[in-house]
Design a protein around this motif. Structure first.
Motif, PDB file in Angstrom:
ATOM      1  N   LEU A 105     -17.040   0.123  36.093  1.00 19.47           N
ATOM      2  CA  LEU A 105     -16.492   1.444  36.380  1.00 19.47           C
ATOM      3  C   LEU A 105     -16.068   2.167  35.100  1.00 19.47           C
ATOM      4  N   LYS A 106     -16.456   1.646  33.959  1.00 16.01           N
ATOM      5  CA  LYS A 106     -16.131   2.327  32.711  1.00 16.01           C
ATOM      6  C   LYS A 106     -16.754   3.725  32.706  1.00 16.01           C
ATOM      7  N   GLY A 107     -15.964   4.701  32.325  1.00  9.66           N
ATOM      8  CA  GLY A 107     -16.437   6.080  32.296  1.00  9.66           C
ATOM      9  C   GLY A 107     -16.328   6.798  33.627  1.00  9.66           C
ATOM     10  N   CYS A 108     -15.722   6.152  34.648  1.00  7.02           N
ATOM     11  CA  CYS A 108     -15.566   6.770  35.961  1.00  7.02           C
ATOM     12  C   CYS A 108     -14.119   7.240  36.150  1.00  7.02           C
ATOM     13  N   HIS A 109     -13.963   8.455  36.621  1.00  3.44           N
ATOM     14  CA  HIS A 109     -12.649   9.064  36.832  1.00  3.44           C
ATOM     15  C   HIS A 109     -12.631   9.665  38.228  1.00  3.44           C
TER      16      HIS A 109
END
Length: 221
Positions: free
Chosen positions: A129-133
């Motif tokens: 989920l890196k880069g997910c906001h």
């Protein structure tokens, strides 16, 4: 093609939201973020189809839908809470334009979280989920669907927005230009958008004003 599903279990999430868990027909497939048309399998209701998003993993042996009911609407969502295990519904094949196209900012309003539930949980299970906001707007704190899940998913950045009763780090207000400018660091990436049509249209216009191209805006067509 029409498929008959049997209800296995219901799981309450908020005062008006439940997850409905059904058996899965052999060979039925979908991708995270997609939806289907559902009807109650009872006389007088089989032609009353409504769109609902899958919230189970495509690889799971069941199908689940997380659905908000509206008691003041005399329709399918008003009848769903009365289903008990063993009851059946009818669904069509999967469809939908919202799908996982990579990390980005996911903007949801209320029940519009459902396609992102499928996408983000699938990304967490099968990748990162890196880069997910996630920017998730609701009326009140108790309306935030699966807040503990969002707060504990590794590497997921969250911003919760409520119109009333803001507390515990929640932002009061709505998803407007001021909020976007405050919480979004970069408008050059992907943006996913799902919520009530007036909210979607307003946020889409705000994103366009900030340079987000149509190709980088993923929403239902």
């Amino acid at each position: 093609m029409t498929h008959r599903l049997t209800l296995l279990e219901t799981v309450p999430l908020t005062p008006d939201v439940k997850t409905y868990i059904f058996d899965k027909p052999d060979g039925y497939s979908f991708t995270p973020g997609q939806a289907t048309e559902m009807a109650l399998d009872r006389d007088g209701w089989r032609d009353e189809k409504r769109p609902f998003t899958f919230t189970s993993d495509p690889d799971a042996g069941i199908l689940s839908f997380t659905i908000k009911s509206y008691p003041d609407h005399d329709g399918v969502t008003e009848k769903l809470p009365g289903l008990v295990p063993g009851d059946s519904v009818l669904i069509d094949d999967a469809w939908g334009a919202i799908e996982d196209k990579g990390p980005g900012v996911f903007i949801a309003g209320g029940a519009g979280i459902t396609p992102f539930l499928g996408i983000l949980r699938h990304r967490e299970r099968h990748g990162s989920l890196k880069g997910c906001h996630l920017i998730f707007a609701n009326r009140a704190p108790e309306d935030i669907i699966l807040r503990p899940l969002w707060e504990t998913l590794p590497d997921l950045k969250t911003t919760f927005v409520v119109a009333e009763g803001a507390r515990d780090g929640l932002r009061k207000g709505q998803v407007d230009g001021s909020l976007l400018d405050d919480v979004v660091d970069d408008f050059s990436g992907r943006f996913y958008l799902c919520g009530p049509p007036p909210m979607e249209d307003a946020v889409a216009e705000l994103l366009s004003e900030r340079g987000v191209s149509e190709g980088n805006l993923i929403r239902e067509e």
